[in-house]
Motif scaffolding. Structure first.
Motif, PDB file in Angstrom:
ATOM      1  N   CYS A 113      49.402  56.290  76.504  1.00  0.00           N
ATOM      2  CA  CYS A 113      50.483  55.760  77.333  1.00  0.00           C
ATOM      3  C   CYS A 113      50.118  54.356  77.800  1.00  0.00           C
ATOM      4  O   CYS A 113      48.943  54.064  78.056  1.00  0.00           O
ATOM      5  N   SER A 117      48.012  55.812  85.647  1.00  0.00           N
ATOM      6  CA  SER A 117      48.100  57.147  86.226  1.00  0.00           C
ATOM      7  C   SER A 117      47.906  57.063  87.738  1.00  0.00           C
ATOM      8  O   SER A 117      47.233  56.165  88.240  1.00  0.00           O
ATOM      9  N   CYS A 123      51.344  60.243  85.130  1.00  0.00           N
ATOM     10  CA  CYS A 123      51.877  58.944  84.721  1.00  0.00           C
ATOM     11  C   CYS A 123      52.758  58.365  85.832  1.00  0.00           C
ATOM     12  O   CYS A 123      53.592  59.067  86.405  1.00  0.00           O
ATOM     13  N   SER A 126      56.468  58.388  84.034  1.00  0.00           N
ATOM     14  CA  SER A 126      57.076  59.654  83.625  1.00  0.00           C
ATOM     15  C   SER A 126      56.606  60.863  84.431  1.00  0.00           C
ATOM     16  O   SER A 126      57.063  61.967  84.181  1.00  0.00           O
ATOM     17  N   CYS A 130      54.604  63.402  81.177  1.00  0.00           N
ATOM     18  CA  CYS A 130      54.459  62.325  80.197  1.00  0.00           C
ATOM     19  C   CYS A 130      53.971  62.894  78.866  1.00  0.00           C
ATOM     20  O   CYS A 130      53.025  63.679  78.815  1.00  0.00           O
ATOM     21  N   HIS A 134      46.854  60.164  78.626  1.00  0.00           N
ATOM     22  CA  HIS A 134      46.314  59.285  79.662  1.00  0.00           C
ATOM     23  C   HIS A 134      44.797  59.394  79.596  1.00  0.00           C
ATOM     24  O   HIS A 134      44.177  60.181  80.303  1.00  0.00           O
ATOM     25  N   ASN A 173      60.689  51.359  76.553  1.00  0.00           N
ATOM     26  CA  ASN A 173      60.308  51.808  77.888  1.00  0.00           C
ATOM     27  C   ASN A 173      59.997  50.639  78.809  1.00  0.00           C
ATOM     28  O   ASN A 173      60.218  50.715  80.014  1.00  0.00           O
TER      29      ASN A 173
END
Length: 187
Positions: A113, A117, A123, A126, A130, A134, A173
């Protein structure tokens, strides 16, 4: 399918297996009773509306997937969440948040990602759901179907397509016009 889940359980982390097997597969019973506290913003593990529903992917006895994770069905209605072929449709359904693709055996947590975090390891964009890894310990190997494993050229082509798809999704995104909560679509 049970044998596939048993084999998957041996190689997957418990949390990953939970998402691969159950994320947005069942309807939220609290939502049906108007009691789901995760409805706004929608962060519930279960689906509330039919177009959020995800089919659970699995490998058939011949090693192929129950639906292709790369090619979208043209007959699936994104508004209603209904496909004339039902759950037996061999193609991907573009449901809300594209969960059929993002939580497929081939794609879930196979890329890192781009977002940070929080203190809990969730995340920042998200939240706990997610579909990207991570950190290196959160990464998993994609599961390929039997045709890809037999044909290295096809596997390399699909891997290249995966990389391009992930990069395109990351770009969308990060693009402010796609990061809004509401997206209006023409009927």
């Amino acid at each position: 399918m049970a044998n596939d889940l048993q084999q998957l359980a041996l190689i997957e982390k418990t949390l990953h297996l939970n998402y691969l097997r159950d994320f947005r597969v069942e309807q939220c019973q609290l939502f049906l009773q108007h009691k789901c506290t995760q409805h706004r913003p929608f962060s519930c593990f279960y689906w509330h509306f039919q177009n959020q529903r995800r089919r659970r992917p699995f490998r058939r006895l011949d090693g192929t997937f129950s639906y292709d994770p790369d090619f979208y069905c043209n007959n699936y209605d994104e508004q209603s969440g209904i496909c004339p072929n039902g759950d037996d449709c061999p193609l991907l359904h573009r449901n809300a948040n594209d969960t059929e693709k993002r939580y497929h055996l081939r794609y879930y947590k196979t890329g890192l990602c781009t977002h940070e975090s929080d203190a809990k390891g969730h995340c920042l964009k998200s939240g706990p759901h997610c579909s990207y890894a991570h950190g290196a310990t959160d990464l998993r190997q994609p599961i390929l179907d039997s045709r890809e494993m037999q044909n290295n050229d096809l596997a390399l082509e699909r891997l290249a397509r995966l990389c391009i798809s992930l990069e395109n999704e990351r770009a969308l995104n990060d693009d402010p016009k796609w990061s809004g909560k509401i997206i209006c679509r023409k009927s």
